[in-house]
Design an enzyme around this catalytic site. Sequence first.
Site, short mmCIF file in Angstrom:
data_model
loop_
_atom_site.label_atom_id
_atom_site.label_comp_id
_atom_site.label_asym_id
_atom_site.label_seq_id
_atom_site.Cartn_x
_atom_site.Cartn_y
_atom_site.Cartn_z
N GLU A 187 4.00 -6.76 1.23
CA GLU A 187 3.56 -7.13 -0.11
C GLU A 187 3.42 -5.91 -1.01
O GLU A 187 2.32 -5.59 -1.47
CB GLU A 187 2.25 -7.91 -0.01
CG GLU A 187 2.41 -9.22 0.73
CD GLU A 187 1.11 -9.81 1.25
OE1 GLU A 187 1.16 -10.94 1.76
OE2 GLU A 187 0.06 -9.15 1.15
N PRO A 188 4.52 -5.20 -1.27
CA PRO A 188 4.44 -4.02 -2.14
C PRO A 188 4.28 -4.42 -3.59
O PRO A 188 4.79 -5.45 -4.04
CB PRO A 188 5.80 -3.33 -1.90
CG PRO A 188 6.72 -4.49 -1.61
CD PRO A 188 5.90 -5.47 -0.83
N GLY A 221 0.76 -1.24 0.00
CA GLY A 221 0.00 0.00 0.00
C GLY A 221 0.79 1.28 0.00
O GLY A 221 0.23 2.35 -0.23
N TYR A 275 -9.94 5.85 -12.37
CA TYR A 275 -9.72 6.52 -11.09
C TYR A 275 -9.54 8.04 -11.21
O TYR A 275 -9.23 8.68 -10.21
CB TYR A 275 -8.45 5.98 -10.42
CG TYR A 275 -8.39 4.50 -10.18
CD1 TYR A 275 -9.38 3.85 -9.44
CD2 TYR A 275 -7.34 3.75 -10.68
CE1 TYR A 275 -9.30 2.49 -9.21
CE2 TYR A 275 -7.25 2.38 -10.44
CZ TYR A 275 -8.24 1.75 -9.71
OH TYR A 275 -8.17 0.41 -9.48
N ARG A 300 -6.06 3.63 -15.80
CA ARG A 300 -6.11 4.37 -14.54
C ARG A 300 -6.76 5.76 -14.66
O ARG A 300 -7.58 6.13 -13.81
CB ARG A 300 -4.72 4.49 -13.92
CG ARG A 300 -4.11 3.14 -13.52
CD ARG A 300 -2.82 3.29 -12.73
NE ARG A 300 -3.09 3.84 -11.41
CZ ARG A 300 -2.83 5.08 -11.05
NH1 ARG A 300 -2.29 5.94 -11.92
NH2 ARG A 300 -3.11 5.50 -9.83
N ARG A 329 3.02 -1.49 -6.37
CA ARG A 329 3.26 -0.19 -6.99
C ARG A 329 4.62 0.39 -6.57
O ARG A 329 5.35 0.98 -7.37
CB ARG A 329 2.14 0.76 -6.57
CG ARG A 329 2.11 2.09 -7.26
CD ARG A 329 1.11 3.03 -6.58
NE ARG A 329 -0.14 2.40 -6.20
CZ ARG A 329 -1.23 2.40 -6.93
NH1 ARG A 329 -1.25 3.01 -8.10
NH2 ARG A 329 -2.34 1.81 -6.51
N CYS A 385 -13.74 5.09 -28.80
CA CYS A 385 -14.99 5.84 -28.98
C CYS A 385 -15.73 6.05 -27.67
O CYS A 385 -16.87 5.59 -27.49
CB CYS A 385 -15.87 5.13 -30.01
SG CYS A 385 -15.18 5.18 -31.67
#
Length: 428
Positions: free
Chosen positions: A275-276, A241, A318, A314, A278, A346
Amino acid sequence: MNHFDYQDGVLFAEGVSIPRIAADVGTPFYCYSTATIERHYTVLAESLAAAGLKATICFACKANPNLAVIRTLSRLGAGADVVSEGELRRALAAGVPAERIVFSGVGKTRDELAFAIESGIMQINVESEPELLMLSELATAAGREIEVAIRVNPDVDANTHAKITTGKKENKFGIEWTRVREVYAIARALPGLVPVAVACHIGSQLTEIGPFREAFLRLRDLVQVLRSDGTDIRRLDLGGGLGVPYDGETPPSPAAYAGAIAETLGDLGCSVLVEPGRLLVGNAGLLVSSVVRVKTGATRTFVVVDAAMNDLMRPALYDAYHAIHPVTEPSAEVEAVPVDIVGPVCETGDTFARQRPLPPVQAGDLLVFATAGAYGAAMASTYNSRPLVPEVMVNGNRFAVVRVRPSYEEMIAFDRLPDWQSDTKTGQ
């Protein structure tokens, strides 16, 4: 830090120019830097060790499941955090030892759990009582004892995007922390299961240390209670995280993160899993795209590129920010002008940036979308029947295509016509 820099006015990935790769593989494509991945892993590993933690780094494969990426990390000593049988098979194929693999996820099926048992992985993170019962049944049938963790939902707000928050009580993940003691009692009584760990993951792209500390302190209290009940807790799975800078954010450093773990949990005598995803690969990747045309509209100018929302989801999913740069370094005297940078799909949602200042560009120019190594290619699709983009890995002055772009014929060949649509005449 990353290893993408302008050299003599042209953007390079380590020792290879981006235009050289583009000429060889075409655009759009993803480009990953080996040196950046290695550096990020090393900084995190050294920070955890300096804090006095006995830690294993399990790469969250969902961030980037490319075999070459996983193998780069595995050779450094990383394990893998997987959330599906497909990711488990990828981790094994990339060379991650089974004893360094953790299986997380709220919807593991019977077949997936059976394969995990057969593979002999280190730990399964259980997220519900029905899953616990199913796992016990499967382990007993296989004649195995499986080391498990219960994933705790600590009801902690990670202060991140709502769609990537996982540790609040209204989220689907884990078991509410007030019920965890009861569930561990069930786990201790079930055959085939050895509850040895507590797991927790509160969300992705955290930019503050406070939510981590709050969750870790709840885990600390929980471990002490569970041990008093007779559960031999030896490991703490703290999830991932920790965020990366997309738009000027200043997430906590790996050293600060490791310090928070040590200060809150370090005296419990547990080994630690982190548990990385990113954090290790986000800044190690670019999406490279060509300008198709510049279109002047009634109220704004559109830079239309050949990458699209199906290649990098993304921004559409987001409203995420990715820095966008020309591959040819602009002169300091050139004035940037606000433009909308859009793709060819489109949908109006196929927009990477609105009114983003960009130096003047023209058809054929190359642009890069920065910090695209995580949740870029991993979330790509073939929407609008667009081929998946290739992935390229750079190592020093060498590069290799580590996932090829499929041809249209290969894409279409996955479809099958039903027999009633056959062109063969039936004599009617």
